[in-house]
Design a protein around this motif. Structure first.
Motif, PDB file in Angstrom:
ATOM      1  N   TYR A 237       0.827  -1.207   0.000  1.00  0.00           N
ATOM      2  CA  TYR A 237       0.000   0.000   0.000  1.00  0.00           C
ATOM      3  C   TYR A 237       0.861   1.256   0.000  1.00  0.00           C
ATOM      4  N   LEU A 238       2.009   1.212   0.646  1.00  0.00           N
ATOM      5  CA  LEU A 238       2.905   2.346   0.753  1.00  0.00           C
ATOM      6  C   LEU A 238       4.152   2.065  -0.078  1.00  0.00           C
ATOM      7  N   ARG A 244       7.864   9.658  -1.894  1.00  0.00           N
ATOM      8  CA  ARG A 244       6.558   9.450  -2.525  1.00  0.00           C
ATOM      9  C   ARG A 244       5.473   9.050  -1.529  1.00  0.00           C
ATOM     10  N   ARG A 245       5.843   8.681  -0.315  1.00  0.00           N
ATOM     11  CA  ARG A 245       4.880   8.091   0.609  1.00  0.00           C
ATOM     12  C   ARG A 245       3.733   9.037   0.950  1.00  0.00           C
ATOM     13  N   GLU A 246       4.042  10.259   1.328  1.00  0.00           N
ATOM     14  CA  GLU A 246       2.990  11.183   1.748  1.00  0.00           C
ATOM     15  C   GLU A 246       2.033  11.476   0.607  1.00  0.00           C
ATOM     16  N   GLN A 250      -2.006  10.457   0.618  1.00  0.00           N
ATOM     17  CA  GLN A 250      -3.040  11.467   0.415  1.00  0.00           C
ATOM     18  C   GLN A 250      -3.949  11.095  -0.758  1.00  0.00           C
ATOM     19  N   ARG A 251      -3.352  10.621  -1.862  1.00  0.00           N
ATOM     20  CA  ARG A 251      -4.146  10.270  -3.041  1.00  0.00           C
ATOM     21  C   ARG A 251      -5.062   9.074  -2.775  1.00  0.00           C
ATOM     22  N   LYS A 252      -4.534   8.025  -2.120  1.00  0.00           N
ATOM     23  CA  LYS A 252      -5.337   6.826  -1.867  1.00  0.00           C
ATOM     24  C   LYS A 252      -6.460   7.098  -0.870  1.00  0.00           C
ATOM     25  N   ASP A 361      -6.878   3.655   5.368  1.00  0.00           N
ATOM     26  CA  ASP A 361      -5.739   2.733   5.360  1.00  0.00           C
ATOM     27  C   ASP A 361      -6.182   1.301   5.630  1.00  0.00           C
ATOM     28  N   SER A 362      -7.160   1.117   6.523  1.00  0.00           N
ATOM     29  CA  SER A 362      -7.675  -0.227   6.803  1.00  0.00           C
ATOM     30  C   SER A 362      -8.328  -0.819   5.561  1.00  0.00           C
ATOM     31  N   PHE A 363      -9.060   0.007   4.819  1.00  0.00           N
ATOM     32  CA  PHE A 363      -9.717  -0.471   3.597  1.00  0.00           C
ATOM     33  C   PHE A 363      -8.692  -0.948   2.574  1.00  0.00           C
ATOM     34  N   TRP A 364      -7.680  -0.125   2.313  1.00  0.00           N
ATOM     35  CA  TRP A 364      -6.738  -0.471   1.245  1.00  0.00           C
ATOM     36  C   TRP A 364      -5.877  -1.668   1.618  1.00  0.00           C
TER      37      TRP A 364
END
Length: 516
Positions: A237-238, A244-246, A250-252, A361-364
């Motif tokens: 996911y990250l 690029r992480r932040e 934000q986009r997801k 975050d839990s969803f993805w």
């Protein structure tokens, strides 16, 4: 007589077609061994011939005969479809109030089970005697008693009346702590753990995280402080690149809440009504002994996550058991903002923006997990059928005595291992153990699919002595569905994983090894 016993042992409910449900006997957390011994002692022994019923000839017949014993006929009214909360959380943030925690002096609401000789079976007047909603003031907040944390007082009486035909169930007034700890209760942070934590921080702070090295470090367990970001990385996911992480996060997160705005209102449509109804019924059953998951705000989060996932994956849709797979991610990402007592934390104490981030975050991360095991939940669940068959073949090679004992008692692997595969052992282990187990699953190649098979085999053989001591169908099946793991911690899970790795090393690349 055999038909009558079968009806009492397995409950049928065809209210929600097309949704395969977990096998009867699920408990959160796993039952205390002292209570189980009392239950088995009080259960009259019956003739094993009478208990053996006609075996289902197809997987569909088995599915229809093992509907969840918690299913409620008409307890849920049609009014549950009316939206009682906003379809998505507002974007504005507020200043965070003091994080609410239960004080140590008020933890008396969670009591150890009484001695075996004082445990009383559930009776028909339990509504009046045991499930009264008591409240007490704790740090300026009204906190419901542990009895109310188990069942909703508005529906429990009707539910119990409909379940009078089920076997007697003990009341388990024990809420297992989610905090990392060994079974002995020793503090988790040892000198070795501090060294490992420094290694993790060094890996995560690098401009490009080495995922292979991170997996090697994570196999033996991830320190609580770095587990959230490590799980995001290992889930895919990250991105490994620090810069690029932040931007990706934000986009997801915005993309997820775009799904909420676009689709969540359709939960009342005729096409999606059955899906939402089943989710709405299952959510209160998710870890019912842990107060965190009984908060309306948390249940609304789970409903949104599961509904959006279901309509975005029409090949499988929502299947009972998927609701369990959200909880480890939710607890881990919540732990970033809570130092301890996660199970008693008030979700409303967090800023709304933080709540949104935890939900997205839990969803993805759950979606990434299910992408690797989606054949477990498609029509007829072929992934689970294949894994159960593989487990049977593996056990026959590892421990022939246990395998032949199942045959003598006419216990089919599908009758207990279906739930092990469907819920990834989450109903067999306390939640703290599941989180530790998933550290290794995330680090292992195909951990949730391939390696999980060897964990199940090691878990089964762990109880070989107890299994061989059960000489009848009913006793053996009740044992397998209520294995005494309630006091397990990191030490027990570590030994289980070590045995599973040994089995994988011996059998994964040797299909004929010990084959008979």
């Amino acid at each position: 007589m055999a038909t009558e016993n079968k009806i009492h042992f397995w409950r049928k409910n065809a209210k929600v077609p097309g949704s395969l449900q977990p096998i009867y006997g699920a408990r959160y957390p796993p039952v205390d061994p002292r209570v189980l011994c009392s239950l088995l002692k009080d259960t009259p022994k019956t003739n094993t011939v009478n208990m053996k019923s006609k075996k289902p000839s197809t997987f569909h017949e088995f599915a229809r005969s093992t509907n969840d014993a918690w299913d409620i006929d008409d307890v849920e009214g049609n009014d549950f479809l009316a939206p009682t909360h906003p379809t998505f959380i507002p974007t504005q943030t507020h200043s965070s109030p003091q994080m609410a925690r239960l004080s140590v002096s008020n933890q008396s609401t969670v009591k150890e089970p009484p001695p075996v000789d004082t445990v009383e079976p559930v009776c028909t007047d339990i509504c009046q005697d045991h499930l009264k909603v008591d409240s007490e003031l704790v740090n300026g907040r009204v906190v419901k008693s542990s009895s109310d944390a188990q069942l909703n007082s508005n529906t429990v009486c009707g539910t119990l009346q409909k379940q009078q035909s089920l076997p007697v169930r003990p009341i388990i007034p024990l809420v297992a702590r989610i905090s990392d700890q060994n079974a002995s209760g020793a503090p988790p942070m040892t000198v070795r753990e501090k060294t490992r934590l420094d290694k993790f921080k060094q890996l995560l702070a690098s401009p490009n995280t080495d995922l292979d090295d991170l997996r090697k470090q994570s196999w033996s367990g991830i320190p609580r402080e770095v587990r959230p970001v490590t799980w995001r990385l290992l889930s895919g996911y990250l991105p490994p690149n620090m810069e690029r992480r932040e931007l990706v996060l934000q986009r997801k997160r915005e993309e997820y809440f775009g799904f909420i705005e676009q689709y969540y209102h359709s939960r009342t449509d005729e096409h999606h009504r059955d899906t939402y109804r089943q989710i709405h019924i299952d959510i209160p059953r998710t870890n019912p002994l842990i107060p965190l998951f009984q908060q309306p705000l948390v249940q609304e989060v789970f409903e949104r996550i599961l509904f959006i996932w279901a309509i975005r994956h029409p090949a499988s849709g929502y299947v009972q058991g998927i609701n369990d797979l959200v909880t480890p991610f939710f607890v881990v990402f919540l732990s970033e903002f809570v130092e301890e007592d996660v199970e008693n934390f008030e979700m409303a104490a967090l800023p709304l923006e933080t709540q949104r981030n935890i939900e997205a975050d839990s969803f993805w991360c759950m979606s990434k997990l299910l992408d690797g095991i989606q054949d477990n939940y498609t029509f007829a669940q072929p992934g689970i059928q294949t894994k159960v068959k593989a487990l049977e073949e593996l056990v026959s090679r590892i421990d022939e005595d246990v395998h032949l004992h199942f045959r003598r008692c006419e216990v089919e692997y599908l009758q207990f291992a279906f739930r092990w595969m469907n819920n990834l052992l989450m109903r067999e282990l306390p939640l703290r153990c599941t989180i530790r187990l998933w550290d290794t699953y995330q680090a292992e190649s195909e951990g949730f699919s391939h390696f999980h098979l060897y964990v199940c085999a090691a878990f089964l053989i762990k109880w070989r002595k107890e299994i061989l001591s059960m000489l009848d169908f009913q006793g053996l099946l009740m044992l397998l569905q209520n294995l005494p793991t309630i006091h397990w911690g990191n030490e027990e899970v570590g030994l289980l994983l070590a045995e599973a790795y040994r089995l994988k090393y011996m059998f994964a690349d040797a299909p004929s090894h010990y084959k008979r």
